[in-house]
Write a protein that holds these residues in place. Structure first.
Motif, PDB file in Angstrom:
ATOM      1  N   SER A 177      39.733  43.721  40.571  1.00  0.00           N
ATOM      2  CA  SER A 177      41.319  43.194  40.694  1.00  0.00           C
ATOM      3  C   SER A 177      41.282  41.641  40.382  1.00  0.00           C
ATOM      4  O   SER A 177      40.171  41.162  41.046  1.00  0.00           O
ATOM      5  N   THR A 180      49.060  41.178  40.016  1.00  0.00           N
ATOM      6  CA  THR A 180      47.418  41.276  40.235  1.00  0.00           C
ATOM      7  C   THR A 180      47.073  42.377  39.236  1.00  0.00           C
ATOM      8  O   THR A 180      47.679  43.445  39.154  1.00  0.00           O
ATOM      9  N   ALA A 192      40.712  37.212  43.813  1.00  0.00           N
ATOM     10  CA  ALA A 192      41.961  36.796  44.254  1.00  0.00           C
ATOM     11  C   ALA A 192      42.148  35.223  44.490  1.00  0.00           C
ATOM     12  O   ALA A 192      41.228  34.779  44.766  1.00  0.00           O
ATOM     13  N   ALA A 225      46.999  37.340  42.324  1.00  0.00           N
ATOM     14  CA  ALA A 225      47.652  37.010  43.663  1.00  0.00           C
ATOM     15  C   ALA A 225      47.084  35.686  44.120  1.00  0.00           C
ATOM     16  O   ALA A 225      46.437  35.748  44.863  1.00  0.00           O
TER      17      ALA A 225
END
Length: 450
Positions: free
Chosen positions: A117, A178, A97, A120
């Motif tokens: 992931s 994301t 992130a 963001a």
């Protein structure tokens, strides 16, 4: 078996061994599983250096981070984008992130663990609040430039930062982008969704990887400990406390040694991390000199003293935050304020403790031995007032400003003294009115009662 057959078999064996040697490829791996800050930057800098020294063909970064300081993420990004002799691989092992997404985009290859992931990346403060447009604009530019440098879609990279960018197939309008592992692969940002590093070697046809893992040394662990805000605060207390107690005792003693050691432990790791610069250390030293001049040379408490305190405060606080001569645009928002809070808090706590326990510490037998007080009494003409109880009504000269505490000289011997007039300038004639608690209490001769 004739000689010709043996000769042919020898050639075949040599070729096989040569091919086996050629197929072996060096891989240097490093874990980056923390907030992106000075420690992460130091780790990556050393890992890149070692990868080059080992002639590695691949640098594999096992990444799991929620983000961190933009300036250090940018430094890592720039190092990966440099013309390195190896190919860089980021293995997103759960989270990439914010700053982690920027670092990932700078790698030659991105692999993502199933369920990981990526994205963001808007710039936020330490409370998670989105910062003004100037921060977002800079981050968008970094993301676009990084994606373009690696042949990835710059619009998609910008969508990590800007919720206004429309990508209907991947996100709702007004939301930051994301991506899951599968989405990142389908979008062309990641190369493949995998379960382990073995899958990376298989996908890149690294048949015989010679893997070297980056190891943190005791120096790395020690530096990481010293740059911890709590430890930094304790070191600041040691610096301020050491300076205070040294000014209360003549000569170079234990208190000054404590201040110097604490200053070295405070500034050295910050300097090595790329935080503290020469000019920040210089203004701290200048501040200490101004305070000393105010106490021992310049009468009164004015510009030199106040300026010295401000310089000490700024030198310590600025050293804890990355900046380019007061330009803090790349610094993680809120860090500058936090550094000032740490420094001011440590100073205030030190002053409180000095007021409460200072006199007891100065008069303790252990402290006297450490500052070699006996040698000072014999060789430098200094003595504690407790050793001379018969000084009432004696006349002396102030050797430092009394505010109200300081030093006076009587018959070529220095004593601790407290001004009953609250403030007495240096060089004034005083007389001893009373003697209590190891101190002489004095007044100006002009105030002497008839």
């Amino acid at each position: 078996m004739n000689k010709f057959t043996k000769y042919i078999l020898g050639i075949v064996a040599f070729i096989l061994l040569t091919c086996q040697h050629v197929s072996a490829q060096r891989v240097y791996t490093v874990d980056l599983k923390e907030d992106i800050g000075p420690n992460a930057w130091r780790t990556m800098k050393n890992a890149i250096k070692q990868a080059k020294a080992n002639n590695a063909e691949y640098l594999l970064i096992d990444l799991n981070t929620y983000g961190g300081a933009l300036n250090f993420a940018d430094s890592i990004r720039s190092s990966l984008l440099n013309d390195n002799p190896f190919k860089s691989i980021v293995f997103v092992n759960n989270n990439a992130a914010s700053a982690g997404a920027l670092i990932s985009l700078a790698a030659d290859y991105i692999y993502m663990h199933t369920g990981a992931s990526l994205g963001a990346a808007s710039v936020v403060n330490q409370q998670g609040e989105v910062l003004p447009e100037k921060y977002q604009s800079y981050m968008r530019g970094l993301m676009r430039a990084t994606a373009e440098a690696r042949g990835r879609d710059p619009k998609m990279a910008e969508a990590f930062v800007d919720p206004s960018i429309s990508i209907p197939s991947l996100k709702e309008d007004g939301k930051l982008l994301t991506l899951t592992a599968t989405e990142a692969v389908n979008a062309g940002l990641a190369k493949k969704s995998i379960k382990s590093e073995v899958d990376i070697y298989s996908d890149l046809n690294i048949t015989k990887p010679e893997v070297t893992e980056h190891q943190l040394t005791w120096v790395d662990h020690f530096i990481a400990l010293l740059v911890n805000p709590l430890v930094s605060g304790l070191l600041i207390m040691g610096i301020i406390g050491g300076i205070y107690f040294e000014l209360q005792t003549p000569g170079i003693g234990f208190a000054l040694v404590v201040a110097l050691v604490c200053a070295a432990l405070f500034f050295a790791p910050l300097y090595l991390q790329g935080l503290a610069e020469n000019w920040e250390i210089a203004i701290f030293v200048l501040g200490v000199i101004l305070v000393a001049l105010e106490i021992f040379v310049i009468p009164g408490f004015g510009v030199a003293g106040i300026g010295g305190i401000i310089l000490i405060l700024c030198g310590l606080a600025f050293s804890m935050v990355a900046n380019d001569y007061f330009d803090f645009k790349l610094t993680q928002p809120g860090l500058l304020m936090n550094s000032f809070i740490i420094v001011i808090g440590a100073m205030v706590l030190t002053i409180i403790l000095a007021v409460i326990f200072g006199r007891n510490i100065l008069e303790s037998s252990a402290f006297k031995r450490l500052v070699l007080q006996d040698e000072q009494q014999a060789k430098e003409g200094y003595t504690s007032s407790v050793s001379k109880p018969n000084l009432i009504n004696k006349v002396g000269i102030t050797k430092t400003v009394l505010r109200p505490g300081g030093k006076i000289e009587i018959d070529n011997v220095w004593y601790d003294a407290v001004a009953l007039d609250s403030y007495i300038d240096v060089g004034e004639e005083v007389y001893v009115e009373k003697h209590e608690n190891y101190n002489l209490f004095v007044r100006k001769i002009s105030e002497r009662k008839a």
